[in-house]
Design an enzyme around this catalytic site. Structure first.
Site, PDB file in Angstrom:
ATOM      1  N   HIS A  35       7.863 -13.324   2.859  1.00 48.37           N
ATOM      2  CA  HIS A  35       8.354 -14.405   3.713  1.00 48.37           C
ATOM      3  C   HIS A  35       8.284 -15.747   2.988  1.00 48.37           C
ATOM      4  O   HIS A  35       7.474 -15.936   2.068  1.00 48.37           O
ATOM      5  CB  HIS A  35       7.549 -14.458   5.006  1.00 48.37           C
ATOM      6  CG  HIS A  35       7.784 -13.267   5.879  1.00 48.37           C
ATOM      7  ND1 HIS A  35       7.356 -13.219   7.185  1.00 48.37           N
ATOM      8  CD2 HIS A  35       8.398 -12.078   5.651  1.00 48.37           C
ATOM      9  CE1 HIS A  35       7.698 -12.063   7.721  1.00 48.37           C
ATOM     10  NE2 HIS A  35       8.331 -11.349   6.799  1.00 48.37           N
TER      11      HIS A  35
ATOM     12  N   GLU B  12       7.134 -18.599   3.951  1.00 50.21           N
ATOM     13  CA  GLU B  12       5.827 -19.257   4.066  1.00 50.21           C
ATOM     14  C   GLU B  12       4.823 -18.643   3.089  1.00 50.21           C
ATOM     15  O   GLU B  12       4.004 -19.356   2.494  1.00 50.21           O
ATOM     16  CB  GLU B  12       5.268 -19.124   5.491  1.00 50.21           C
ATOM     17  CG  GLU B  12       6.176 -19.669   6.576  1.00 50.21           C
ATOM     18  CD  GLU B  12       7.098 -18.630   7.194  1.00 50.21           C
ATOM     19  OE1 GLU B  12       7.366 -18.727   8.401  1.00 50.21           O
ATOM     20  OE2 GLU B  12       7.553 -17.712   6.476  1.00 50.21           O
TER      21      GLU B  12
ATOM     22  N   CYS C  55       6.072 -15.959  11.731  1.00 53.49           N
ATOM     23  CA  CYS C  55       5.616 -14.721  12.360  1.00 53.49           C
ATOM     24  C   CYS C  55       4.085 -14.753  12.415  1.00 53.49           C
ATOM     25  O   CYS C  55       3.451 -15.670  11.886  1.00 53.49           O
ATOM     26  CB  CYS C  55       6.104 -13.509  11.561  1.00 53.49           C
ATOM     27  SG  CYS C  55       5.287 -13.320   9.951  1.00 53.49           S
TER      28      CYS C  55
ATOM     29  N   CYS D  45       2.350 -14.811   8.837  1.00 52.25           N
ATOM     30  CA  CYS D  45       2.503 -16.107   8.168  1.00 52.25           C
ATOM     31  C   CYS D  45       1.712 -17.191   8.893  1.00 52.25           C
ATOM     32  O   CYS D  45       1.120 -18.070   8.247  1.00 52.25           O
ATOM     33  CB  CYS D  45       3.975 -16.492   8.081  1.00 52.25           C
ATOM     34  SG  CYS D  45       4.893 -15.472   6.903  1.00 52.25           S
TER      35      CYS D  45
END
Length: 177
Positions: free
Chosen positions: A94, A96, A120, A123
């Protein structure tokens, strides 16, 4: 003929300016499901950018297909507990996560993260332990939204969505939920 600059010309506010950059960063993603971009800001200073994608040197989803994992979660819906299926691509790191991997931990303390999508759960946990003081996002991520919002409140991290924001036309894409 010289172009005349008007002091009255409207400038973008900082949130719009930074989110525009995050969306442009997201255009580097090759994920067919969701393009996500993230920035690490210390005041007005840009410390790093990242986007979602496969690890360096590994085929990404556009080349090898998405690697979908299904998860089941108990969730309260209209006061009744229901089992909800969630699908996630596990090939992709991801935005992040990449941001935390490729920025200096010293710079994160008290910083702000701008991210195109609400983080999410995974993260959010990582960001909660990173030292950031604020997370600004645009698109909601309802699959984890309530518990992520609660986590940020518990950690004292400012967590806010930009509701009236409109991404740059060059960065728009369809999003699979």
């Amino acid at each position: 003929m010289a172009t005349e600059f008007s002091q009255e010309a409207e400038r973008k506010d900082w949130d719009t300016y930074f989110m525009d950059i995050a969306y442009m960063v997201s255009t580097r993603s090759r994920c067919p499901r969701r393009h996500v971009g993230a920035l690490l800001m210390q005041g007005k200073k840009l410390l790093g950018t990242a986007y979602n994608g496969a690890p360096m040197g590994v085929q990404d989803c556009s080349e090898a297909g998405c690697m979908i994992a299904e998860e089941w979660e108990a969730k309260l819906i209209d006061g009744k507990e229901q089992i909800v299926k969630k699908q996630r691509c596990i090939r992709t790191i991801h935005a992040e996560q990449n941001l935390l991997l490729f920025t200096d931990p010293v710079n994160r303390d008290g910083s702000t993260v701008y991210v195109t999508d609400q983080p999410c759960w995974t993260c959010a946990n990582m960001l909660a332990n990173s030292g950031v003081k604020e997370i600004v996002f645009h698109r909601a991520y309802p699959k984890d939204g309530d518990k992520v919002t609660l986590l940020m409140k518990q950690k004292g991290i400012v967590f806010r969505g930009l509701k009236d924001y409109e991404p740059p036309a060059q960065a728009k894409m369809n999003v699979v939920s």
